[in-house]
Scaffold this active site. Structure first.
Site, PDB file in Angstrom:
ATOM      1  N   CYS A   1     -22.692   6.969 -28.042  1.00  0.00           N
ATOM      2  CA  CYS A   1     -23.814   7.188 -29.124  1.00  0.00           C
ATOM      3  C   CYS A   1     -24.005   8.859 -29.095  1.00  0.00           C
ATOM      4  O   CYS A   1     -24.979   9.258 -29.346  1.00  0.00           O
ATOM      5  CB  CYS A   1     -24.969   6.483 -28.796  1.00  0.00           C
ATOM      6  SG  CYS A   1     -25.800   6.563 -27.039  1.00  0.00           S
ATOM      7  N   GLY A   2     -22.778   9.684 -29.036  1.00  0.00           N
ATOM      8  CA  GLY A   2     -22.714  11.113 -29.142  1.00  0.00           C
ATOM      9  C   GLY A   2     -23.674  11.786 -27.806  1.00  0.00           C
ATOM     10  O   GLY A   2     -23.357  11.348 -26.561  1.00  0.00           O
TER      11      GLY A   2
END
Length: 294
Positions: free
Chosen positions: A89-90
Site C-alpha cells: 500500500c505504498g
C-alpha cells in the site's frame, strides 16, 4: 542480449504480475467504498460530540474533575500506532512508523531513554516494525482490523482509559492516517489523553444558562468517556479507508509500471527474434554460397 527464452519467461512473469495487481486494485476499490461510507457517516457524529463537550465545558467546571483530564508530570508514555495488517500500500505504513518515531524522539526522548515509552499497535505492520526497533509493544489489539467494529475499538479505548486513570501512563498519543481521498492521506498525531482543554474550542461561544437533566456532572462525566472511545474508533475507520485508498493507488501505479515493462519486453523480444531470423538467413545464404564455390 538475453536469449528469446529468457525474454519470453520475463513476459510471462510480468503478465502474471499485472493480473495480480489488477485484481488487488479491484478488491481494494470494493473495500474502499464500504470503508469510505463508514467514515463519512461517523465524522458528523464525532464532530458534534466534541462540539457538545466543548460548549458544556465552557459553561461548567465539572470537566476538570474527570480522571481523563488530569494533567500529570510526564514519566510514562503510550503511543497508539494505527497501521494496516498487510503491505503493498505504498508508503502508508512507513509514514506512520516515521511519525511515531518522530513523536518519541522529539517530544519524549528522556522517557524513551529510560524505557518508559510503550507502543499499542493497532495493525500488524506497525507493531512488527517497532518491535524490531526494540520498543515495548502491546499487541493485544494488533488484529483489530480482522474484525473491525465498534465493540473492538471500544474495548481498546477502555483498556487505555483504565491504564491512564490508574497512573500506568501519564500521556497517550494517537498516530494515524486521516482519509481525504483515494490518492491522499493526511498524517495525524493527536493527544488522546489527557483530554485537551475544550474551553479553548468554545471560546467564541457565549455564556448560556443551561438547565441540566440529570445533573451537569453526570452529563459531562458520561460524555467524556464516549468522546475518547469515538476518537479511537474514528481514527481506526480513517486508517481503514486510507489503507484501501493507498493500496488502490499503489496497485494502479504497479499495473501501469508492469504494462510499460511489458511493452519494453515485447519490443526487446521482437528485436531479438528479428536478429535471430536475420542470423539464420545469413547462415543459410552463406552456406549456399559456399556450396556454389565448391
Amino acid at each position: 542480449m538475453p536469449s528469446l527464452k529468457e525474454v519470453r519467461n520475463r513476459i510471462v512473469s510480468v503478465n502474471s504480475t499485472t493480473q495480480i495487481t489488477k485484481a488487488m486494485k479491484m478488491v481494494s476499490a470494493a473495500k474502499l467504498r464500504r470503508a469510505q461510507d463508514a467514515i463519512l457517516q461517523m465524522r458528523p457524529y464525532a464532530t458534534k460530540l466534541n462540539e457538545l463537550i466543548a460548549t458544556v465545558s465552557a459553561n461548567t467546571e465539572v470537566g476538570a474533575t474527570s480522571p481523563f483530564t488530569t494533567v500529570r508530570q510526564v514519566e510514562k508514555v503510550l503511543v497508539v500506532v494505527v497501521t494496516s495488517d498487510r503491505g503493498l500500500c505504498g508508503a502508508f505504513n512507513a509514514n506512520i512508523i516515521k511519525a511515531a518515531l518522530a513523536v518519541i524522539n522529539e517530544k519524549y526522548p528522556t522517557q524513551a531513554a529510560k524505557g518508559n515509552v510503550e507502543i499499542l499497535a493497532l495493525g500488524k505492520k506497525g507493531g512488527e516494525a517497532l518491535q524490531r526497533r526494540s520498543f515495548k509493544v502491546n499487541d493485544t489489539y494488533m488484529s483489530i482490523f480482522q474484525n473491525l467494529n465498534f465493540a473492538h475499538a471500544r474495548s481498546a479505548a477502555e483498556a487505555i482509559m483504565t491504564a491512564f486513570s490508574e497512573g500506568k501512563y501519564d500521556v497517550v498519543e494517537l498516530v494515524y492516517n486521516e482519509f481525504k481521498n483515494v490518492a491522499t492521506q493526511i498524517l495525524r498525531v493527536d493527544q488522546m489523553l489527557p483530554l485537551v482543554d475544550k474551553k479553548a474550542d468554545a471560546s467564541k461561544a457565549s455564556k448560556i444558562d443551561y438547565i441540566f437533566e440529570p445533573s451537569e456532572e453526570e452529563i459531562v462525566l458520561e460524555l467524556i468517556p464516549k468522546a475518547i472511545k469515538m476518537q479511537l474508533y474514528k481514527a481506526v475507520l480513517e486508517s481503514n479507508a486510507s489503507e484501501h485508498g493507498a493500496r488502490m493507488t499503489a496497485m494502479d501505479k504497479a499495473t501501469d509500471n508492469a504494462n510499460e515493462l511489458l511493452r519494453a519486453l515485447k519490443i526487446e523480444y521482437n528485436r531479438s527474434r528479428q536478429a535471430a531470423i536475420t542470423k539464420e538467413i545469413l547462415e543459410i545464404v552463406g552456406g549456399a554460397e559456399a556450396l556454389k564455390g565448391d
